[in-house]
Scaffold this active site. Structure first.
Site, PDB file in Angstrom:
ATOM      1  N   LYS A 173       0.837  -1.200   0.000  1.00  0.00           N
ATOM      2  CA  LYS A 173       0.000   0.000   0.000  1.00  0.00           C
ATOM      3  C   LYS A 173       0.873   1.251   0.000  1.00  0.00           C
ATOM      4  O   LYS A 173       1.757   1.398   0.838  1.00  0.00           O
ATOM      5  CB  LYS A 173      -0.920  -0.023   1.211  1.00  0.00           C
ATOM      6  CG  LYS A 173      -1.884  -1.214   1.210  1.00  0.00           C
ATOM      7  CD  LYS A 173      -2.692  -1.323   2.467  1.00  0.00           C
ATOM      8  CE  LYS A 173      -1.846  -1.683   3.671  1.00  0.00           C
ATOM      9  NZ  LYS A 173      -2.648  -1.983   4.882  1.00  0.00           N
ATOM     10  N   THR A 203      -7.981   8.541   9.120  1.00  0.00           N
ATOM     11  CA  THR A 203      -7.610   7.286   8.438  1.00  0.00           C
ATOM     12  C   THR A 203      -7.537   6.106   9.404  1.00  0.00           C
ATOM     13  O   THR A 203      -6.925   5.091   9.093  1.00  0.00           O
ATOM     14  CB  THR A 203      -6.253   7.451   7.731  1.00  0.00           C
ATOM     15  OG1 THR A 203      -5.255   7.833   8.694  1.00  0.00           O
ATOM     16  CG2 THR A 203      -6.331   8.508   6.637  1.00  0.00           C
ATOM     17  N   GLY A 205      -8.050   2.816  10.925  1.00  0.00           N
ATOM     18  CA  GLY A 205      -8.622   1.552  10.488  1.00  0.00           C
ATOM     19  C   GLY A 205      -8.640   1.322   8.997  1.00  0.00           C
ATOM     20  O   GLY A 205      -9.299   0.387   8.521  1.00  0.00           O
ATOM     21  N   THR A 206      -7.902   2.130   8.231  1.00  0.00           N
ATOM     22  CA  THR A 206      -7.918   1.948   6.779  1.00  0.00           C
ATOM     23  C   THR A 206      -7.359   0.594   6.360  1.00  0.00           C
ATOM     24  O   THR A 206      -7.893  -0.064   5.462  1.00  0.00           O
ATOM     25  CB  THR A 206      -7.129   3.072   6.071  1.00  0.00           C
ATOM     26  OG1 THR A 206      -5.846   3.203   6.682  1.00  0.00           O
ATOM     27  CG2 THR A 206      -7.863   4.397   6.151  1.00  0.00           C
ATOM     28  N   GLY A 207      -6.267   0.163   7.010  1.00  0.00           N
ATOM     29  CA  GLY A 207      -5.678  -1.127   6.654  1.00  0.00           C
ATOM     30  C   GLY A 207      -6.594  -2.290   6.962  1.00  0.00           C
ATOM     31  O   GLY A 207      -6.716  -3.232   6.155  1.00  0.00           O
ATOM     32  N   CYS A 208      -7.246  -2.234   8.117  1.00  0.00           N
ATOM     33  CA  CYS A 208      -8.200  -3.275   8.494  1.00  0.00           C
ATOM     34  C   CYS A 208      -9.339  -3.335   7.490  1.00  0.00           C
ATOM     35  O   CYS A 208      -9.763  -4.415   7.049  1.00  0.00           O
ATOM     36  CB  CYS A 208      -8.772  -2.999   9.886  1.00  0.00           C
ATOM     37  SG  CYS A 208      -7.558  -2.825  11.206  1.00  0.00           S
TER      38      CYS A 208
END
Length: 263
Positions: A173, A203, A205-208
């Site tokens: 990412k 942002t 929790g964007t990865g989750c």
């Protein structure tokens, strides 16, 4: 209805972890289930405590799910100890699990460390071999590849190192680069997913959210490239909704398609 399981930590503020995953599953049209391996005390300003669930309880949760509603895909998020990692891998291998998305959570969006040093080796040696795709951000990829990533050409080099070292498909990412939000899918070949950079400081929790959306799409039968593209579009929409909650880096509106933020 297709089903997906998240194995991760709980976020008391609802923006990341298990809570974000279940919202993402629902928004992307699959029935979500959960195995909680740790409880965190956190909000939009930081993580204030991580409390691991005993391994036998983690195993019992996994068994309960698989013996009744066998998941079509599994997303693995924060796992803070080598013992829990071993337990998860053991049970998933026992059930011959397919469509495993591993979000290589090592630090939170706010910069708080979530993975103990002894667990990093376990993550790469025990969970990487059973994953269909891993989704590191640039900070996590730097730990995995051993050098700084400052450009898209660096991303290609890093993804190639990680892919060949660990023999796993990588979604690297690029959101932490200065001028781009492009992501790189690497399975020996490059596939770029481009997106307009959204000026949104919230942002959390964007990865989750992205990794669970990928899992939902795999559960519905999409191939990895299509699953990633659809998930990328989804998270771009969630960021564009510009939800603003909390005193720090706030959460996304996972349900923006159904309940858009009233600006």
């Amino acid at each position: 209805m297709k089903t997906a399981l998240t194995i991760a930590g709980s976020d008391s503020s609802g923006g990341a972890g298990i809570q974000a995953d279940l919202k993402s599953f629902a928004a992307n049209g699959v029935f979500g289930m959960s195995v909680i391996n740790s409880v965190t005390s956190q909000n939009t300003t930081g993580v204030f405590g991580v409390y691991d669930i005993p391994c036998d309880v983690v195993a019992s949760q996994i068994d309960a799910v698989f013996k009744d509603i066998f998941p079509d895909a599994v997303k693995i998020g924060m796992v803070s100890s080598a013992e829990i990692i071993s337990t998860i891998a053991d049970r998933l291998k026992y059930y011959n699990t397919k469509n495993i998305v591993l979000d290589t959570v090592m630090v939170s969006t706010s910069g708080c460390k979530l993975l103990r040093d002894d667990a990093i080796d376990a993550l790469t040696s025990v969970l990487f071999p059973i994953a269909d795709i891993i989704t590191p951000n640039l900070h996590e990829a730097q730990i995995l590849c051993g050098f700084d990533i400052r450009s898209e050409s660096d991303m290609v080099r890093a993804a190639d190192v990680i892919y060949n070292k660990y023999n796993v498909t990588v979604l690297l990412k690029g959101g932490h680069l200065a001028n781009t939000s492009n992501d790189l899918l690497y399975d020996g070949n490059e596939t770029w997913f481009e997106a307009v950079r959204i000026d949104n400081p919230n942002t959390h929790g964007t990865g989750c959210t992205l990794s669970s959306a990928i899992a939902a799409n795999l559960a519905k039968g999409m191939d990895i490239k299509t699953a990633v593209k659809s998930a990328k579009d989804y998270i771009t929409g969630a960021l564009s909704d510009m939800l603003d909650l909390g005193k720090g880096s706030g959460p996304l509106n996972h349900m923006y398609k159904f309940y858009p933020n009233k600006k």
